[in-house]
Design a protein around this motif. Structure first.
Motif, short mmCIF file in Angstrom:
data_model
loop_
_atom_site.label_atom_id
_atom_site.label_comp_id
_atom_site.label_asym_id
_atom_site.label_seq_id
_atom_site.Cartn_x
_atom_site.Cartn_y
_atom_site.Cartn_z
N GLY A 1 0.89 -1.57 0.59
CA GLY A 1 0.25 0.24 0.25
C GLY A 1 0.73 1.68 -0.14
N PRO A 2 1.75 1.18 1.04
CA PRO A 2 2.78 2.43 0.90
C PRO A 2 3.78 3.32 -0.10
CG PRO A 2 3.26 1.52 2.85
CD PRO A 2 2.21 0.74 2.35
N ALA A 3 3.62 1.84 -1.48
CA ALA A 3 3.99 2.34 -2.51
C ALA A 3 3.61 2.33 -3.42
CB ALA A 3 5.20 0.81 -2.67
N ILE A 4 2.37 1.84 -3.48
CA ILE A 4 0.86 1.80 -4.53
C ILE A 4 0.45 3.89 -4.54
CG2 ILE A 4 -1.07 1.23 -5.27
CD1 ILE A 4 -0.16 -1.37 -4.19
N VAL A 5 0.14 3.63 -2.87
CA VAL A 5 -0.14 4.92 -2.73
C VAL A 5 0.85 6.72 -3.31
CG1 VAL A 5 -1.88 5.51 -1.44
CG2 VAL A 5 0.07 5.69 -0.51
N GLN A 6 2.05 6.31 -3.38
CA GLN A 6 2.52 7.20 -3.91
C GLN A 6 3.14 7.04 -5.55
OE1 GLN A 6 5.95 7.84 -1.36
NE2 GLN A 6 5.88 5.85 -0.56
N TYR A 7 3.32 6.44 -5.77
CA TYR A 7 3.25 5.88 -7.35
C TYR A 7 1.58 6.71 -7.75
CZ TYR A 7 2.49 4.53 -12.20
OH TYR A 7 2.20 4.02 -13.57
N ILE A 8 0.37 6.13 -7.53
CA ILE A 8 -0.60 6.93 -7.95
C ILE A 8 -0.47 8.61 -7.85
CG2 ILE A 8 -2.84 7.39 -7.99
CD1 ILE A 8 -3.17 4.53 -5.78
N ALA A 9 0.00 8.71 -6.48
CA ALA A 9 0.38 10.24 -6.51
C ALA A 9 1.32 10.80 -7.63
CB ALA A 9 0.54 10.40 -5.10
N ASP A 10 2.61 10.25 -7.89
CA ASP A 10 3.13 10.56 -9.11
C ASP A 10 3.02 10.54 -10.11
OD1 ASP A 10 5.10 11.47 -6.53
OD2 ASP A 10 6.11 9.30 -6.66
N GLN A 11 1.67 9.77 -10.27
CA GLN A 11 1.33 10.26 -11.88
C GLN A 11 0.70 11.81 -11.65
OE1 GLN A 11 1.99 7.59 -13.64
NE2 GLN A 11 2.87 7.18 -11.99
N LYS A 12 -0.04 11.82 -10.45
CA LYS A 12 -0.62 13.49 -10.80
C LYS A 12 -0.05 13.94 -10.09
CE LYS A 12 -4.02 12.42 -13.91
NZ LYS A 12 -4.55 13.56 -14.50
N PRO A 13 1.05 14.70 -10.54
CA PRO A 13 1.31 16.29 -9.17
C PRO A 13 1.11 17.38 -8.08
CG PRO A 13 3.12 15.24 -11.02
CD PRO A 13 1.86 14.61 -11.24
N GLU A 14 0.39 17.48 -9.53
CA GLU A 14 -0.35 18.40 -9.64
C GLU A 14 -1.95 18.56 -8.65
OE1 GLU A 14 -0.16 17.16 -12.06
OE2 GLU A 14 -2.65 16.39 -13.44
N SER A 15 -2.78 16.96 -8.47
CA SER A 15 -3.07 16.68 -7.28
C SER A 15 -3.02 17.29 -5.73
CB SER A 15 -4.21 15.54 -6.99
OG SER A 15 -2.22 14.95 -6.70
N GLY A 16 -1.23 17.10 -6.00
CA GLY A 16 -0.99 18.11 -4.42
C GLY A 16 -1.02 16.45 -2.61
N LEU A 17 -1.40 14.86 -3.59
CA LEU A 17 -1.33 13.70 -2.46
C LEU A 17 -0.02 13.50 -1.74
CD1 LEU A 17 -4.01 12.09 -4.75
CD2 LEU A 17 -4.54 12.69 -2.25
N ALA A 18 0.95 13.81 -3.09
CA ALA A 18 2.03 13.86 -2.66
C ALA A 18 3.14 14.94 -2.31
CB ALA A 18 2.46 12.51 -2.63
N PRO A 19 4.15 15.27 -1.95
CA PRO A 19 4.98 16.58 -2.11
C PRO A 19 6.19 16.02 -3.29
CG PRO A 19 5.38 16.11 0.25
CD PRO A 19 3.97 15.27 -0.68
N LYS A 20 6.61 16.71 -3.61
CA LYS A 20 7.64 16.08 -4.92
C LYS A 20 8.90 15.58 -3.89
CE LYS A 20 10.97 18.65 -7.97
NZ LYS A 20 11.50 17.73 -8.53
N ALA A 21 8.98 14.18 -4.79
CA ALA A 21 10.18 13.30 -4.50
C ALA A 21 11.20 14.11 -3.74
CB ALA A 21 10.69 11.94 -5.71
N GLY A 22 12.11 13.77 -2.60
CA GLY A 22 13.27 14.39 -2.77
C GLY A 22 13.21 14.98 -1.31
N THR A 23 12.05 15.78 -1.43
CA THR A 23 11.97 17.28 -0.59
C THR A 23 12.05 16.34 0.82
OG1 THR A 23 9.64 17.00 -0.37
CG2 THR A 23 11.44 18.84 -2.43
N ILE A 24 11.64 17.26 2.26
CA ILE A 24 11.68 16.81 3.73
C ILE A 24 10.33 16.71 3.75
CG2 ILE A 24 11.17 19.72 4.23
CD1 ILE A 24 13.04 15.98 6.24
N GLU A 25 10.05 17.43 2.51
CA GLU A 25 7.67 17.41 3.11
C GLU A 25 7.81 15.65 2.08
OE1 GLU A 25 9.08 20.13 1.61
OE2 GLU A 25 8.29 21.72 3.01
N ARG A 26 7.91 15.49 1.39
CA ARG A 26 8.18 14.16 1.36
C ARG A 26 8.26 12.54 1.87
NH1 ARG A 26 6.74 11.88 -4.08
NH2 ARG A 26 6.32 10.11 -3.77
N TYR A 27 9.61 13.35 2.78
CA TYR A 27 10.16 11.89 4.00
C TYR A 27 9.35 12.42 4.77
CZ TYR A 27 14.42 11.57 1.20
OH TYR A 27 15.15 11.71 0.41
N HIS A 28 8.34 13.29 5.30
CA HIS A 28 7.39 12.91 6.41
C HIS A 28 5.91 12.66 5.39
CE1 HIS A 28 9.69 15.95 9.33
NE2 HIS A 28 9.77 17.13 8.53
#
Ligand SMILES: N[C@@H](CCC(=O)N[C@@H](CS)C(=O)NCC(=O)O)C(=O)O
Length: 203
Positions: free
Chosen positions: A67-94
């Protein structure tokens, strides 16, 4: 189109919510977790040898589990949705910090409560562990609307799904008013309602 393998009300509700929140086109395939058969016929173990949902089948046929990998994959297909911050940022690590907390401290503390052969004392310890973690969540949610800030991100779909199992196990969330308020807030989101209706969890 991606395909989500799900079982109604299971942890696959989390990526199901995220798919609807993201706007990514998808199809659903229901799995019987006892028999490991697909509703449409066929052997689920051929899709995922772990025998567990969620599974996301990608456009190219690749299979993604956990699940944790799948939800990030989906969010990264639609970065404009704001469902996950950009990879590599501290917000993404949170975001990842929350997903890991939910999977290891909440999700897997619920698992023994759903197994008929769990000894009563073990179930009691699991419930105490959950109550302790819910106390932590309650304090955090006293500071903000959602887990990572004032907008909905992928760990919210996961926390909503897992904490929602409390109703099946006589755990009254009224003890944790901020957590209860958060659950009501997430439940009121139109895409969350849509996902729950599609799984037959709401009329
Ligand atoms: N580590 C997996 C666990 C998934 C999991 O526990 N899925 C449950 C439903 S909530 C399941 O498929 N259980 C059936 C089984 O384990 O046989 C993840 O985080 O995605």
């Amino acid at each position: 189109m991606v395909k989500l393998y799900f079982s109604p009300g299971a942890c696959s509700l989390s990526p199901h919510i995220v798919l609807r929140e993201s706007g990514l086109p998808f199809e659903l395939e229901q799995v019987n977790l006892q028999s490991k058969k697909l509703k449409s016929g066929g052997d689920f173990l051929e899709v995922n040898p772990k025998g567990q949902v969620p599974v996301l089948k990608l456009d190219n046929g690749d299979i993604l589990t956990e699940g944790p990998a799948i939800v990030q994959y989906i969010a990264d297909q639609k970065p404009e949705s704001g469902l996950a911050p950009k990879a590599g940022t501290i917000e993404r690590y949170h975001v990842q910090e929350w997903l890991n907390f939910i999977t290891s401290e909440l999700h897997k503390s619920f698992t023994p409560l759903f197994k008929p052969n769990t000894p009563a004392e073990y179930a009691q310890i699991s419930k105490e562990n959950l109550a302790n973690r819910f106390g932590f969540l309650d304090k955090e949610l006293g500071k903000r609307q959602y887990l990572t800030g004032d907008r909905f991100t992928v760990p919210d779909a996961y926390a909503f799904t897992v904490v929602g199992w409390s109703k099946y196990k006589d755990i009254d969330l009224a003890r944790w008013p901020n957590l209860k308020g958060y659950m009501d807030r997430v439940a009121a989101r139109p895409k969350v309602q849509e996902a729950m209706k599609a799984e037959g969890l709401l009329k």
